[in-house]
Every structure is written in C-alpha cells, then in structure tokens.
Motif scaffolding. Structure first.
Motif, PDB file in Angstrom:
ATOM      1  N   LYS A  89      -1.678   7.412  -7.351  1.00  0.00           N
ATOM      2  CA  LYS A  89      -1.147   7.428  -9.020  1.00  0.00           C
ATOM      3  C   LYS A  89       0.327   8.373  -8.959  1.00  0.00           C
ATOM      4  O   LYS A  89       1.121   8.145  -9.716  1.00  0.00           O
ATOM      5  CB  LYS A  89      -2.039   8.187  -9.671  1.00  0.00           C
ATOM      6  CG  LYS A  89      -3.238   7.486 -10.158  1.00  0.00           C
ATOM      7  CD  LYS A  89      -4.295   8.226 -10.907  1.00  0.00           C
ATOM      8  CE  LYS A  89      -3.919   8.388 -12.480  1.00  0.00           C
ATOM      9  NZ  LYS A  89      -3.713   6.867 -12.980  1.00  0.00           N
ATOM     10  N   MET A  90       0.376   9.233  -7.720  1.00  0.00           N
ATOM     11  CA  MET A  90       1.608  10.101  -8.046  1.00  0.00           C
ATOM     12  C   MET A  90       2.717   9.150  -7.442  1.00  0.00           C
ATOM     13  O   MET A  90       3.525   8.963  -7.808  1.00  0.00           O
ATOM     14  CB  MET A  90       1.386  11.375  -7.021  1.00  0.00           C
ATOM     15  CG  MET A  90       2.647  12.020  -6.931  1.00  0.00           C
ATOM     16  SD  MET A  90       3.553  11.823  -5.358  1.00  0.00           S
ATOM     17  CE  MET A  90       2.484  11.959  -4.031  1.00  0.00           C
ATOM     18  N   VAL A  91       2.436   8.396  -6.234  1.00  0.00           N
ATOM     19  CA  VAL A  91       3.434   7.523  -5.582  1.00  0.00           C
ATOM     20  C   VAL A  91       4.031   6.567  -6.414  1.00  0.00           C
ATOM     21  O   VAL A  91       5.181   6.208  -6.435  1.00  0.00           O
ATOM     22  CB  VAL A  91       2.746   7.010  -4.125  1.00  0.00           C
ATOM     23  CG1 VAL A  91       3.708   6.307  -3.460  1.00  0.00           C
ATOM     24  CG2 VAL A  91       2.952   8.312  -3.164  1.00  0.00           C
ATOM     25  N   ALA A  92       3.020   5.868  -7.134  1.00  0.00           N
ATOM     26  CA  ALA A  92       3.067   4.817  -7.921  1.00  0.00           C
ATOM     27  C   ALA A  92       4.016   5.343  -9.168  1.00  0.00           C
ATOM     28  O   ALA A  92       4.631   4.425  -9.805  1.00  0.00           O
ATOM     29  CB  ALA A  92       1.996   4.090  -8.643  1.00  0.00           C
ATOM     30  N   GLY A  93       4.232   6.506  -9.510  1.00  0.00           N
ATOM     31  CA  GLY A  93       5.103   7.159 -10.390  1.00  0.00           C
ATOM     32  C   GLY A  93       6.525   7.119  -9.879  1.00  0.00           C
ATOM     33  O   GLY A  93       7.391   6.949 -10.669  1.00  0.00           O
ATOM     34  N   TYR A  94       6.913   7.084  -8.692  1.00  0.00           N
ATOM     35  CA  TYR A  94       8.068   7.070  -7.997  1.00  0.00           C
ATOM     36  C   TYR A  94       8.586   5.692  -7.591  1.00  0.00           C
ATOM     37  O   TYR A  94       9.771   5.312  -7.586  1.00  0.00           O
ATOM     38  CB  TYR A  94       8.044   7.758  -6.785  1.00  0.00           C
ATOM     39  CG  TYR A  94       7.609   9.414  -7.095  1.00  0.00           C
ATOM     40  CD1 TYR A  94       7.832   9.993  -8.155  1.00  0.00           C
ATOM     41  CD2 TYR A  94       6.949   9.975  -5.991  1.00  0.00           C
ATOM     42  CE1 TYR A  94       7.439  11.353  -8.325  1.00  0.00           C
ATOM     43  CE2 TYR A  94       6.545  11.306  -6.093  1.00  0.00           C
ATOM     44  CZ  TYR A  94       6.770  12.115  -7.410  1.00  0.00           C
ATOM     45  OH  TYR A  94       6.405  13.371  -7.575  1.00  0.00           O
ATOM     46  N   ALA A  95       7.740   4.744  -7.158  1.00  0.00           N
ATOM     47  CA  ALA A  95       8.001   3.678  -6.682  1.00  0.00           C
ATOM     48  C   ALA A  95       7.765   2.321  -7.529  1.00  0.00           C
ATOM     49  O   ALA A  95       7.122   2.272  -8.515  1.00  0.00           O
ATOM     50  CB  ALA A  95       7.225   3.258  -5.299  1.00  0.00           C
ATOM     51  N   ASP A  96       8.454   0.909  -6.831  1.00  0.00           N
ATOM     52  CA  ASP A  96       8.153   0.032  -7.551  1.00  0.00           C
ATOM     53  C   ASP A  96       7.207  -0.912  -7.028  1.00  0.00           C
ATOM     54  O   ASP A  96       6.542  -1.996  -7.400  1.00  0.00           O
ATOM     55  CB  ASP A  96       9.469  -0.880  -7.814  1.00  0.00           C
ATOM     56  CG  ASP A  96      10.430  -0.193  -8.577  1.00  0.00           C
ATOM     57  OD1 ASP A  96      10.356  -0.029  -9.702  1.00  0.00           O
ATOM     58  OD2 ASP A  96      11.512   0.442  -7.980  1.00  0.00           O
ATOM     59  N   VAL A  97       6.803  -0.597  -5.773  1.00  0.00           N
ATOM     60  CA  VAL A  97       5.680  -1.265  -4.869  1.00  0.00           C
ATOM     61  C   VAL A  97       5.183  -0.363  -3.947  1.00  0.00           C
ATOM     62  O   VAL A  97       6.310   0.463  -3.211  1.00  0.00           O
ATOM     63  CB  VAL A  97       6.363  -2.636  -4.350  1.00  0.00           C
ATOM     64  CG1 VAL A  97       7.468  -2.120  -3.300  1.00  0.00           C
ATOM     65  CG2 VAL A  97       5.076  -3.465  -3.530  1.00  0.00           C
ATOM     66  N   VAL A  98       3.936  -0.489  -3.512  1.00  0.00           N
ATOM     67  CA  VAL A  98       3.498   0.392  -2.428  1.00  0.00           C
ATOM     68  C   VAL A  98       3.069  -0.282  -1.341  1.00  0.00           C
ATOM     69  O   VAL A  98       2.186  -1.391  -1.605  1.00  0.00           O
ATOM     70  CB  VAL A  98       2.051   1.220  -3.257  1.00  0.00           C
ATOM     71  CG1 VAL A  98       1.477   2.069  -2.020  1.00  0.00           C
ATOM     72  CG2 VAL A  98       2.919   2.151  -4.353  1.00  0.00           C
ATOM     73  N   VAL A  99       3.481  -0.101  -0.098  1.00  0.00           N
ATOM     74  CA  VAL A  99       2.768  -0.736   1.225  1.00  0.00           C
ATOM     75  C   VAL A  99       1.965   0.292   1.765  1.00  0.00           C
ATOM     76  O   VAL A  99       2.315   1.463   2.071  1.00  0.00           O
ATOM     77  CB  VAL A  99       4.084  -1.312   1.890  1.00  0.00           C
ATOM     78  CG1 VAL A  99       3.397  -1.807   3.132  1.00  0.00           C
ATOM     79  CG2 VAL A  99       4.676  -2.149   1.016  1.00  0.00           C
ATOM     80  N   MET A 100       0.763  -0.017   2.021  1.00  0.00           N
ATOM     81  CA  MET A 100       0.043   1.069   2.998  1.00  0.00           C
ATOM     82  C   MET A 100      -0.854   0.438   3.856  1.00  0.00           C
ATOM     83  O   MET A 100      -1.601  -0.624   3.753  1.00  0.00           O
ATOM     84  CB  MET A 100      -1.155   1.792   1.719  1.00  0.00           C
ATOM     85  CG  MET A 100      -2.052   0.885   1.135  1.00  0.00           C
ATOM     86  SD  MET A 100      -3.064   1.423  -0.233  1.00  0.00           S
ATOM     87  CE  MET A 100      -3.808   2.740   0.785  1.00  0.00           C
ATOM     88  N   ARG A 101      -1.360   1.238   4.962  1.00  0.00           N
ATOM     89  CA  ARG A 101      -1.866   0.980   6.038  1.00  0.00           C
ATOM     90  C   ARG A 101      -2.978   2.236   6.227  1.00  0.00           C
ATOM     91  O   ARG A 101      -2.316   3.311   6.154  1.00  0.00           O
ATOM     92  CB  ARG A 101      -1.199   0.745   7.359  1.00  0.00           C
ATOM     93  CG  ARG A 101      -2.192   0.762   8.612  1.00  0.00           C
ATOM     94  CD  ARG A 101      -1.404   0.435   9.909  1.00  0.00           C
ATOM     95  NE  ARG A 101      -1.225  -0.904   9.812  1.00  0.00           N
ATOM     96  CZ  ARG A 101      -0.689  -1.770  10.837  1.00  0.00           C
ATOM     97  NH1 ARG A 101      -0.374  -1.139  11.905  1.00  0.00           N
ATOM     98  NH2 ARG A 101      -0.600  -3.021  10.937  1.00  0.00           N
ATOM     99  N   THR A 102      -4.054   1.845   6.589  1.00  0.00           N
ATOM    100  CA  THR A 102      -5.095   3.166   6.414  1.00  0.00           C
ATOM    101  C   THR A 102      -6.172   2.626   7.523  1.00  0.00           C
ATOM    102  O   THR A 102      -6.270   1.571   7.791  1.00  0.00           O
ATOM    103  CB  THR A 102      -5.745   3.401   5.170  1.00  0.00           C
ATOM    104  OG1 THR A 102      -6.844   2.504   5.113  1.00  0.00           O
ATOM    105  CG2 THR A 102      -4.730   3.471   4.024  1.00  0.00           C
ATOM    106  N   PRO A 103      -6.781   3.569   8.428  1.00  0.00           N
ATOM    107  CA  PRO A 103      -8.041   3.306   9.121  1.00  0.00           C
ATOM    108  C   PRO A 103      -9.263   3.027   8.234  1.00  0.00           C
ATOM    109  O   PRO A 103     -10.577   2.623   8.793  1.00  0.00           O
ATOM    110  CB  PRO A 103      -8.011   4.620   9.804  1.00  0.00           C
ATOM    111  CG  PRO A 103      -7.623   5.709   9.091  1.00  0.00           C
ATOM    112  CD  PRO A 103      -6.689   5.040   8.286  1.00  0.00           C
TER     113      PRO A 103
END
Length: 352
Positions: A89-103
């Motif tokens: 929710k925090m990052v989406a406030g700054y960006a136009d698209v979110v790319v994520m990799r997680t375990p």
C-alpha cells in the motif's frame, strides 16, 4: 489485464497482443523511447535475481520511465516486521506499477488485493514465474514462427521449477503441444499441474531419462536443480547433476531444436553446448527484456484504481509451509476449484 500474477489467467488474445507489441519494439525500439515517460516502476526483490531484476529495470529505462526499489529485504522495513500489505500500500502510493519477487508462494496474488496499481509477479517461490513465460514464448515465436504443434521437453526440477509451472499453464492456450516431462520421481511436477494437464487435454509422458526422448523434441527446456528449494540437504545431493546436457548428446537431436534455459545454470548444460547454434538461452535472456518492455508499456500506463475492501483472515489458509498465508495471517481465506479439487487461491496447494 490489470495484474500479471499467473500466465494461466491471461487469455490467448491478450498474449497475441502482447507478443505483437514486443515484436514491434524489437523491430523499431526508437518508437517506444517515451512509452513510459513520467512513469515509475517499483522493483521489490525479496529474493536474489540477476536477469529478471536487470531486464525489468532496463526495460523501464528504455521506455523512458524510472525505477526505485530494493534487491535485499534487509534494506527495507520488512526487516523491522512490516507486513506485505503495508509495504504494498505504501509503495503503490509512489509507483505506477509494482514488480515483485519473493520466496513466498502466492505473495504476488496477496499483493494485488491491496494495490492501487498493477502488480507483476516476477517469481513467487517455487510456484509461478509468468514473465519468464512471456520471455519463453517470445523466444519460441521469434525463432520458430509459431508455438503450435511443438514437442516440448521439460527437464530437471519440475517440482520446484516455477518457470516450468508457468510455461505449462501458458502452453494450454496453444494447439497440439506434446510434452515430455523429464525428471526423477522426487522432482516430478506437482499433482495440481498433472491434474491441470489432464483437464485441458494436454498429452504428456513422464520419463526419467533425457537421452531416449531428445530425438523427438522441438524445444528442450533445461532447468537447474534448485538447492534453495530443498528442505533436506541430503535430498539435494542425491538429485544434483542428474541431468547434464553435452554437445555429444545433442548429436542425436533435431537440427532445428531450441535449447532453452531460464538461467542461471549450474552444471546442467555443459559449456561446450554454448557454441551450438541450437543453444538459444542467452538470446532468450535478451528477448526477456523486450517482452517485459511490452508488458510495462501496457500496465504502467493503466489508471490507478482503489482496491475494494478485503475480508480479514485469522490464520493460515492452507498447510503449504511456503504459502504466503503462513506468515501474513490477515489474508482472506480464499479458495478455488482446480480439477475437482479445492485449492488455496494463493499457492494452488490442495486444501483437503
């Protein structure tokens, strides 16, 4: 397309549009220098990556956009105990698209529930890796002209190989694909994918040896035995090095075979294969940049949409120890039907 979590959710028509855009970018990249001008991509990599991370960043920069993020969760507030929901929710406030990799399997699906902007799954544990699949399909289509009617060999760690899982889901959208699933029994594909292939009429043969089937293949997709996915180190030691592709083994293969690999490799493809014209894994990595440019040109330009309210959960949704619901207990108890089996909507593990 709002998010890209699982390639299986992408209609064939949307894939055709995506490839057509990638082809235009490959043929005339100068026309896309401003496609994402003023747009910002958040790159959240909780797990090590070279190709996926770099190709996404390069793709956004070549489109005229900018990038921020982290490649080590210890440098983020995750190390302080921040939840995935709050981070997104925090990052989406700054960006136009979110790319994520997680375990954590299902993490990208979880993130999409709370994000105002599109979320792209760049790999969630041993579950899915849809943008590697866009890379793979772009490579095959560019070099073979079509994906339909091919004999595809998937070799190595098919149990934990998220690239394999995504590719199988994607190839259900094409015609007359024959599969050779090459793995030792302990690294065979998960049951939910076996059910998926049967339900979708995808003919496959499970074998433990590469040599007998290599003459029949149009595409050989090699994968490494993934040390990081094994709980028991002794099991990894038993499985490592079980398949090694050499130049001599290729002598029996078709002249137009494509040898592919999502990389990184360890010892499953000998160095003497690199100079064989059928080895396309380094070209494949470059095609990945173009396919991700095509994806970002679409998703980064979508409007912000406030997500609706999400039910609050009170514990793990499923028993898969790698599922995101094991650590993020507020997630809703989402389930779905797959092949007549009730499964976790985050990680696809059976619930009953």
């Amino acid at each position: 397309m709002r998010h890209l979590i699982d390639f299986g959710d992408l209609p064939r028509e949307e894939w055709d549009e995506l490839y057509a855009r990638a082809e235009r970018i490959m043929d005339a990249p100068a026309q896309y220098l401003d496609a994402c001008r003023g747009k910002v991509m958040a790159s959240l990599f909780y797990e090590p990556s070279t190709r996926t991370n770099f190709s996404f960043q390069t793709a956004m920069l070549r489109l005229g956009g900018t990038v921020f993020g982290f490649a080590d969760p210890k440098s983020s507030s995750t190390a302080k105990g921040e939840s995935l929901k709050d981070t997104i929710k925090m990052v989406a406030g700054y960006a136009d698209v979110v790319v994520m990799r997680t375990p954590w399997e299902g993490a990208a699906k979880a993130a999409s529930l709370y994000s105002e902007v599109p979320v792209i799954n760049a790999g969630d544990g041993g579950h899915m890796h849809p943008t590697q699949t866009t890379t793979d399909l772009t490579t095959i289509t560019r070099l073979r002209g079509s994906v339909d009617g091919l004999s595809v060999g998937l070799c190595g760690d098919l149990k934990n190989g998220r690239t394999v899982h995504s590719l199988i889901k994607a190839l259900a959208k094409f015609k007359d694909i024959r599969f050779f699933l090459i793995a030792p029994p302990e690294l065979a594909i998960p049951d939910y994918l076996r059910r998926f292939m049967k339900d979708n009429g995808m003919p496959f043969l499970e074998v433990s040896g590469l040599d007998p089937v290599i003459p029949q293949l149009d595409v050989l997709y090699m994968t490494r035995i993934q040390r990081e996915r094994f709980i028991d180190p002794l099991e990894y030691e038993r499985c490592k090095g079980v398949y090694i592709l050499t130049r001599s083994k290729l002598a029996r293969a078709r002249k137009n075979l494509l040898v592919m690999h999502p990389l990184p490799r360890v010892d499953e493809i000998a160095v003497d294969v690199d100079d064989d014209p059928r080895a396309v894994y380094f070209e494949q990595a470059r095609y990945g940049m173009y396919s991700r440019m095509a994806l970002l040109a679409d998703l980064a330009n979508q409007p912000r949409i406030q997500p609706g309210p999400v039910e609050i959960g009170h514990g793990p949704v499923c028993h898969n120890p790698r599922c995101i619901t094991q650590t993020e207990h507020y997630l809703p108890p989402l389930a779905k039907e797959a092949g007549g089996v009730r499964c976790c909507a985050f990680c696809d593990a059976p619930l009953d």
